[in-house]
Design a protein around this motif. Sequence first.
Motif, PDB file in Angstrom:
ATOM      1  N   ALA A 182      10.311  19.600  62.285  1.00  0.00           N
ATOM      2  CA  ALA A 182       9.064  18.933  62.511  1.00  0.00           C
ATOM      3  C   ALA A 182       8.137  19.753  63.169  1.00  0.00           C
ATOM      4  CB  ALA A 182       9.287  17.478  63.290  1.00  0.00           C
ATOM      5  N   PRO A 183       8.177  20.384  64.439  1.00  0.00           N
ATOM      6  CA  PRO A 183       7.111  21.070  64.954  1.00  0.00           C
ATOM      7  C   PRO A 183       6.962  22.457  64.361  1.00  0.00           C
ATOM      8  CG  PRO A 183       8.951  21.291  66.338  1.00  0.00           C
ATOM      9  CD  PRO A 183       9.387  20.326  64.983  1.00  0.00           C
ATOM     10  N   LEU A 184       7.813  22.945  63.382  1.00  0.00           N
ATOM     11  CA  LEU A 184       7.396  24.277  62.825  1.00  0.00           C
ATOM     12  C   LEU A 184       6.153  24.178  62.127  1.00  0.00           C
ATOM     13  CD1 LEU A 184      10.824  24.909  61.305  1.00  0.00           C
ATOM     14  CD2 LEU A 184       9.937  25.936  63.571  1.00  0.00           C
ATOM     15  N   GLU A 185       5.243  25.319  62.335  1.00  0.00           N
ATOM     16  CA  GLU A 185       4.176  25.605  61.615  1.00  0.00           C
ATOM     17  C   GLU A 185       4.481  26.471  60.315  1.00  0.00           C
ATOM     18  OE1 GLU A 185       1.239  24.434  62.518  1.00  0.00           O
ATOM     19  OE2 GLU A 185       1.790  23.769  64.483  1.00  0.00           O
ATOM     20  N   MET A 194      14.035  15.321  53.119  1.00  0.00           N
ATOM     21  CA  MET A 194      15.513  15.092  53.076  1.00  0.00           C
ATOM     22  C   MET A 194      16.049  13.954  54.017  1.00  0.00           C
ATOM     23  SD  MET A 194      16.651  17.701  51.528  1.00  0.00           S
ATOM     24  CE  MET A 194      18.414  18.313  52.317  1.00  0.00           C
ATOM     25  N   PRO A 195      17.129  13.522  53.827  1.00  0.00           N
ATOM     26  CA  PRO A 195      17.714  12.675  54.382  1.00  0.00           C
ATOM     27  C   PRO A 195      17.639  12.894  56.087  1.00  0.00           C
ATOM     28  CG  PRO A 195      19.135  12.883  52.860  1.00  0.00           C
ATOM     29  CD  PRO A 195      18.349  13.818  52.793  1.00  0.00           C
ATOM     30  N   ASP A 208      13.502  32.388  49.614  1.00  0.00           N
ATOM     31  CA  ASP A 208      12.766  31.196  49.019  1.00  0.00           C
ATOM     32  C   ASP A 208      13.382  29.862  49.204  1.00  0.00           C
ATOM     33  OD1 ASP A 208      10.659  32.656  46.668  1.00  0.00           O
ATOM     34  OD2 ASP A 208      12.161  33.768  47.734  1.00  0.00           O
ATOM     35  N   TYR A 209      14.671  30.024  49.119  1.00  0.00           N
ATOM     36  CA  TYR A 209      15.435  28.992  49.250  1.00  0.00           C
ATOM     37  C   TYR A 209      15.152  28.259  50.742  1.00  0.00           C
ATOM     38  CZ  TYR A 209      19.161  25.632  50.237  1.00  0.00           C
ATOM     39  OH  TYR A 209      19.783  24.550  50.591  1.00  0.00           O
ATOM     40  N   LEU A 210      15.403  29.065  51.799  1.00  0.00           N
ATOM     41  CA  LEU A 210      15.335  28.818  53.028  1.00  0.00           C
ATOM     42  C   LEU A 210      13.887  28.205  53.601  1.00  0.00           C
ATOM     43  CD1 LEU A 210      17.040  31.678  54.642  1.00  0.00           C
ATOM     44  CD2 LEU A 210      18.031  29.516  54.788  1.00  0.00           C
ATOM     45  N   TYR A 211      12.760  28.711  52.674  1.00  0.00           N
ATOM     46  CA  TYR A 211      11.522  28.690  53.047  1.00  0.00           C
ATOM     47  C   TYR A 211      11.174  27.067  52.496  1.00  0.00           C
ATOM     48  CZ  TYR A 211       6.366  28.259  52.123  1.00  0.00           C
ATOM     49  OH  TYR A 211       5.131  27.835  52.111  1.00  0.00           O
ATOM     50  N   TRP A 212      11.564  26.725  51.352  1.00  0.00           N
ATOM     51  CA  TRP A 212      11.384  25.480  50.731  1.00  0.00           C
ATOM     52  C   TRP A 212      12.275  24.537  51.364  1.00  0.00           C
ATOM     53  CZ3 TRP A 212       7.102  24.672  48.494  1.00  0.00           C
ATOM     54  CH2 TRP A 212       6.221  25.711  47.861  1.00  0.00           C
ATOM     55  N   ALA A 213      13.227  24.692  51.833  1.00  0.00           N
ATOM     56  CA  ALA A 213      14.402  23.839  52.560  1.00  0.00           C
ATOM     57  C   ALA A 213      13.785  23.158  53.966  1.00  0.00           C
ATOM     58  CB  ALA A 213      15.734  24.477  52.517  1.00  0.00           C
ATOM     59  N   LEU A 214      13.327  24.391  54.643  1.00  0.00           N
ATOM     60  CA  LEU A 214      12.552  23.992  55.818  1.00  0.00           C
ATOM     61  C   LEU A 214      11.398  22.877  55.590  1.00  0.00           C
ATOM     62  CD1 LEU A 214      12.779  27.438  57.720  1.00  0.00           C
ATOM     63  CD2 LEU A 214      14.050  25.051  58.382  1.00  0.00           C
ATOM     64  N   HIS A 215      10.643  23.359  54.646  1.00  0.00           N
ATOM     65  CA  HIS A 215       9.443  22.362  54.123  1.00  0.00           C
ATOM     66  C   HIS A 215       9.984  21.104  53.903  1.00  0.00           C
ATOM     67  CE1 HIS A 215       5.412  24.257  54.525  1.00  0.00           C
ATOM     68  NE2 HIS A 215       6.075  25.319  54.122  1.00  0.00           N
ATOM     69  N   ALA A 216      10.999  20.922  53.172  1.00  0.00           N
ATOM     70  CA  ALA A 216      11.587  19.577  52.694  1.00  0.00           C
ATOM     71  C   ALA A 216      12.060  18.609  54.012  1.00  0.00           C
ATOM     72  CB  ALA A 216      12.805  19.879  51.833  1.00  0.00           C
ATOM     73  N   TYR A 217      12.760  19.461  55.089  1.00  0.00           N
ATOM     74  CA  TYR A 217      13.034  18.903  56.347  1.00  0.00           C
ATOM     75  C   TYR A 217      11.674  18.544  57.220  1.00  0.00           C
ATOM     76  CZ  TYR A 217      18.039  19.708  55.732  1.00  0.00           C
ATOM     77  OH  TYR A 217      19.402  19.768  55.417  1.00  0.00           O
ATOM     78  N   LYS A 218      10.881  19.329  57.118  1.00  0.00           N
ATOM     79  CA  LYS A 218       9.698  19.248  58.077  1.00  0.00           C
ATOM     80  C   LYS A 218       8.792  18.013  57.444  1.00  0.00           C
ATOM     81  CE  LYS A 218       5.325  21.074  59.307  1.00  0.00           C
ATOM     82  NZ  LYS A 218       5.382  20.574  60.653  1.00  0.00           N
TER      83      LYS A 218
END
Length: 260
Positions: free
Chosen positions: A120-123, A110-111, A96-106
């Motif tokens: 950015a290109p992740l679906e 995030m800074p 869950d942490y990884l999932y939401w962290a990747l969304h935050a970067y995408k």
Amino acid sequence: MKALWLIAALAAAGGQADPPAAPPTAADAPAPPAAPTETPAAPTKPLARLDLRRAHAPAGDAQAGKGKSEVCSACHGADGIAITPAFPNLAGQKADYLYWALHAYKDGRMPESPMTPMAAPLEEQDIRDLAAYYASLPHPPPPADAAPADPPYPALLSQGQAIYMDGDVSKGIPPCQGCHGADARGNPQASFKDRSGRSPYAAYPVLRGQQNDYLQARLQQFHDNTIDASTNSRVMHGIGRQLDADSIKAVSTWLSSLKE
């Protein structure tokens, strides 16, 4: 005779052409049309922080995620253990942490960092699969040199453990275990789901055995309030600003030293 001469002179003068007009000057030129007024662009509204209190547990395919992780391994290692202390270990982290962290970067919450163009290109399915894959990997052991013999080290460990388990009332620091668990493996209620199927405690990250340099850098970001991606990071901002450099170093050193 004079009269005739005067009449003739006046007649001759009246028949002469007017002298040529002076060329127009810049002052005489018509004013150019006014340039169209550009409407200033509206300021970009910051993205609302992710509300992880209402998070749901994402379903992903770990095997598919393994096939998509080649680019990630350049920084986070083929087995999810980072190649340098500046990067986080991903092996054994909460999905869950990884999932939401990747969304935050995408999404740009995030800074700016090397993760920004990577995410950015992740679906959506890519994010779910990668989160499932790294969560399925065995938790990394601490590095071989995690316990130097110099005298300050035991005291630093003791200080870090005390802050993590009990907080520091004198500095307004609450105990870290309240969100990340007494064993630093994430919130003890991570598997709890409410009647809507949401998991409000699942997105707190595992901190046990994480890279020391990474932990120090991330805690400093919370101290400086440079991360406001989610409700969890909002909580960490309130805590991080109470952490001084010594406290950050002590907690990070203790967490990075924990064995499996």
